[in-house]
Design an enzyme around this catalytic site. Sequence first.
Site, mmCIF file in Angstrom:
data_model
loop_
_atom_site.group_PDB
_atom_site.id
_atom_site.type_symbol
_atom_site.label_atom_id
_atom_site.label_comp_id
_atom_site.label_asym_id
_atom_site.label_seq_id
_atom_site.Cartn_x
_atom_site.Cartn_y
_atom_site.Cartn_z
ATOM 1 C CB THR A 113 -0.857 0.082 1.279
ATOM 2 O OG1 THR A 113 0.037 0.044 2.418
ATOM 3 C CG2 THR A 113 -1.840 -1.059 1.389
ATOM 4 C CG ASN A 117 2.667 5.875 9.581
ATOM 5 O OD1 ASN A 117 1.970 6.579 10.312
ATOM 6 N ND2 ASN A 117 3.826 5.340 9.988
ATOM 7 C CD GLU A 118 -1.825 0.340 5.902
ATOM 8 O OE1 GLU A 118 -1.291 0.562 4.811
ATOM 9 O OE2 GLU A 118 -1.879 -0.789 6.404
ATOM 10 N N PRO A 119 -2.095 4.583 3.436
ATOM 11 C CG PRO A 119 -2.438 3.778 1.278
ATOM 12 C CD PRO A 119 -2.162 3.314 2.676
ATOM 13 C CB THR A 154 -1.980 -3.749 5.354
ATOM 14 O OG1 THR A 154 -1.437 -2.668 4.599
ATOM 15 C CG2 THR A 154 -1.057 -4.096 6.503
#
Length: 326
Positions: free
Chosen positions: A163, A169-171, A188
């Site tokens: 991602t 720390n995702e989009p 994820t």
Amino acid sequence: MKIKEKASTGYLKYELKNFEKLPVKIWEDSVEASRHVARSVALAIRQRQQDGEHIVLGLATGSTPIKVYEELVRLHKEEGLSFQNVISFNLDEYYPMPKEAQQSYWRFMHEYLFDHVDILPENIHIPDGTLPMEKIADYCEEYEKLIDLAGGIDIQLLGIGRTGHIGFNEPGAWETSPTRMVRLDHLTRHDASKDFQSGDDVPYRAITMGVGSIFKARTVYLMAWGQHKARIIQQAIEGEITTSVPASFLQKHPNVKVVLDKSAAEELTKMKSPWLAGICNWTDDLICKAVVWLSQKTGKPILKLTDEDYNEHGLSDLIIEQANSY
Ligand code: PGA
């Protein structure tokens, strides 16, 4: 004259164009790459020891850093590398997650590194996935303070998720985000499901150091192995800085080293279409690749491609090369 220069050097120096916004080192395979990272970390640990100082390491989990830890353990066992001056902070932990659970990052770190080296237990910090929800906010604030108190992270090891996440720390993560509770992206959770009995068992949440916390590290190693990481690596390194690809924020950091194996580097322009970067040693394979690329780009059959098409798409070099070979 141009041809001569190219024949002797393999590329045209005056046409080089760098698409990469971060320094990248590509290794034949992940074993070599991991050894390189481990040796750099070991050197930094030893230098601090000589000065009688401690060093603060930011550590990652997942499959990416495993060989780095294996090499660090080997250096400890066979070459006397001590971890007594190391203070560590791990990036993240699933939430909720008991420490001893098979999938916990607490367990991962002990299995791959801490149980095999002489790091002092009181110097190990891993986000605690066992706390009640109402304590998490204070706990995260405290985690940031502990990093600051230790003098800040000297070397941060990072993998990257498909991602584009660093840590968890995702989009959508913001640039200055601190340590906090986050929700995991669907992709994820899907990628993590191989470590759990079923996809449904993957936690929906995690505690992670933020993009801002990572950004404060003095040196960052971003590592990626394998073709499945190639697309996101290209976006993070050559693309725009965007919250859709949190790793792209690293383009603003003054000291990031990207370490890749050949497969993870496949989508970088200099590997995929090296003629655009001006790095061309025109082998038959590469000529084929370039011509097919030009045909797709222009939407024309190969035999209909004109000198103008070649010129307009940075392949004039190829025409000169071909003319010269007749
Ligand atoms: P991986 O995960 O090392 O298991 O590929 C990296 C990450 O998600 O950050």
